[in-house]
Structure formats: structure tokens, C-alpha cells
Design a protein around this motif. Sequence first.
Motif, PDB file in Angstrom:
ATOM      1  N   LEU A  59       0.831  -1.200   0.000  1.00  0.00           N
ATOM      2  CA  LEU A  59       0.000   0.000   0.000  1.00  0.00           C
ATOM      3  C   LEU A  59       0.868   1.255   0.000  1.00  0.00           C
ATOM      4  N   ALA A  60       1.941   1.232   0.773  1.00  0.00           N
ATOM      5  CA  ALA A  60       2.846   2.390   0.805  1.00  0.00           C
ATOM      6  C   ALA A  60       3.478   2.618  -0.568  1.00  0.00           C
ATOM      7  N   ALA A  61       3.847   1.538  -1.247  1.00  0.00           N
ATOM      8  CA  ALA A  61       4.480   1.659  -2.559  1.00  0.00           C
ATOM      9  C   ALA A  61       3.533   2.266  -3.587  1.00  0.00           C
ATOM     10  N   THR A  62       2.269   1.835  -3.579  1.00  0.00           N
ATOM     11  CA  THR A  62       1.312   2.386  -4.540  1.00  0.00           C
ATOM     12  C   THR A  62       1.003   3.853  -4.239  1.00  0.00           C
ATOM     13  N   LEU A  63       0.936   4.216  -2.957  1.00  0.00           N
ATOM     14  CA  LEU A  63       0.727   5.618  -2.601  1.00  0.00           C
ATOM     15  C   LEU A  63       1.923   6.462  -3.040  1.00  0.00           C
ATOM     16  N   LEU A  64       3.105   5.877  -2.970  1.00  0.00           N
ATOM     17  CA  LEU A  64       4.310   6.580  -3.399  1.00  0.00           C
ATOM     18  C   LEU A  64       4.269   6.866  -4.896  1.00  0.00           C
ATOM     19  N   ILE A  65       3.735   5.925  -5.670  1.00  0.00           N
ATOM     20  CA  ILE A  65       3.643   6.104  -7.125  1.00  0.00           C
ATOM     21  C   ILE A  65       2.555   7.107  -7.483  1.00  0.00           C
TER      22      ILE A  65
END
Length: 329
Positions: A59-65
Amino acid sequence: MIGLIDSTVIWLFVGIGGILVLATAIAAILGIANRGKDNSTLKNLNQRIAAWWIMAVGLAATLLIGETAVIVLFLVLSFLALREFLTIAPTHRSDHKTLIWLVYIIPVINYWFLWEHWYGAFAVLIPVYAFLFLPIRNALAGDTSNFLQRAALIQWALMVCVYAISHIPAIMQLPVMMDMGREAAEGAPLGSGGAQGALLMLFLVVVVQLSDVFQYVWGKTLGKHPVAPSVSPNKTWEGLIGGVLTATAIGAALWWITPFTWWQAAMLAFVSCLMGFFGGLVMSSIKRDRGVKDFGATIAGHGGIMDRLDSLSFSAPVFFHLVRFFFTT
């Protein structure tokens, strides 16, 4: 700000990471203390913690993108949830063409409307147009055997696995409606909800998932009175009350990441956690009816996608529309 992440989002994930580090350490200590023993509960605990790490990092990775990545993530989750749901549900060969629309076409259109911030189309596509179209498509196949059961099953799968789940990323767009008004927010630029939208979504996910965890903890320690023993004997009144109130208190404490006052955050957390409990209860009824323990085995220690998102599938639409109705102009 990178993607949908600002300093507040980072601190929230630092807190989540700290909790997971603590849980990992406790599990490791328990593992050392029980070395050499066959402990299925400890194994399940380790699997759950590992799965939580993967979900938090994902979830953190997708929010980062950015917003597009989050929407794609939940489109994939909806697709996997649909496959799980249909695996345990009785369908006929004549449903094949209807299932193509159900699995491969309508979800993509639904999430595309969400990506375009076309709220009006997103709101009515599934509960109106898909609701009418899918049984028509089924009727044209000419198979009337168990028609009502098959049509209802298809509608249920679409509503729960796609429409309800898609309200989780839809929460990211609520700040746009709150700032610009409901009508003006239609077609707002991609990512315009920004970090505030990400925080709103994380607020719901955190309080509802912690409610699940605390319902389990309170139920194991104090639970004696099942809410619905024939559906899920492990869901007790003690677990329900303790879990929901604990998560509500956490929601009130997290008011600072939302546009709400502490008591508004508490009320929204309370309703969301309560709906989350009923979502789990309804999904348990479905599994009991179909004679299965879990919807799938995608997530070790948790079961399938719907086993993890059952509470959010009921809480997300209610949270979204409560905020949209009471906090937007």
C-alpha cells in the motif's frame, strides 16, 4: 510531496511499521520460548504478521507512485476477489458470456470512471446499469434452470467484490469534493485529492483493520457469548464491544490526520468498525452456506482476498457516503 505521500503519511506508516516490528519481536520471543513444540497458533501468527508486512509495504508503494497505482491495485484485488467468489458459487456453462462481462469488462469500466473522477457515472454504473444488463444477458442465453439464484449470485459478486471495494480508493477523492463541492469535483485532475485523500483512506483502513484485530484479542481473552453461534462461534459480544470501542478510541486519537474534529472522527470510526463487523458476519454466513472455511488461500494466515477485505467492503461505502453527505457542499 511524492505521489500521495507527505510527511504526515510518512509518520503514519512509521507508526504502522513500529507496531509490526513490535509484533514481529513478540512472535520471535514466543518462537524461542516454544522451540521444538508443534504450535499451529504461533505458526498462524507468524504468517499473519508476514502478510501484514507485505500489505503495508504494498500500500505504501502504490501511494508513493500515485493515485493511478492505488486504483490499479484495487482493480486487481477486485478481480482476485471475484475469482474467489465465483469459485465457491454455483454457475452454469450458459453463464459464460455473462461472466466475461462480470469479471473482465464491468470492473474495468467502474475503475476507469473512478480514475477519471467521474463520480456520477461511477455511482450508478453497477447498481443501475449493470444490475439491469447482467440478468438480461443471462436471459438471452435461454437457460432458466435456477435462474434467480444464478442472477442473484452474479449481482452479489459484482456489488461486494467490485462496487463496494472500489469505494476504498474512492475515498481519496473526498477532499476534492469537500474543497470544490460535489458537482465541481467531477472530472478534477488526477491526484487532486493529494496526501489528504491518502490519509482519509488510511484512516478508514487502519481503524477497521485494527477493529478486526482487537475483536480477535478481546474475544480470545474475554469472549463467552457468541453474537451468532450458528454463523461464527468465534465472534462474541465481548470481542465486538471491546474491538469496536478500542478502534473507535484509536480513530478519535487519529483525528489530526483527517479534516474532522476528534468526536467526528470517533463517530465515523465507530460506524465504520460496526459495519466492518457486520461485513465479516455476512461473509461468514456465505462461507458457512458454501461449506468452506475461507474464500481462498491467496494470503497466508488470512485466507483469500475477501477474507481480508470483508470488513472494508461493508465499511468503505458507508464511510464514503457519510463523509460526502455531511462534509461536502
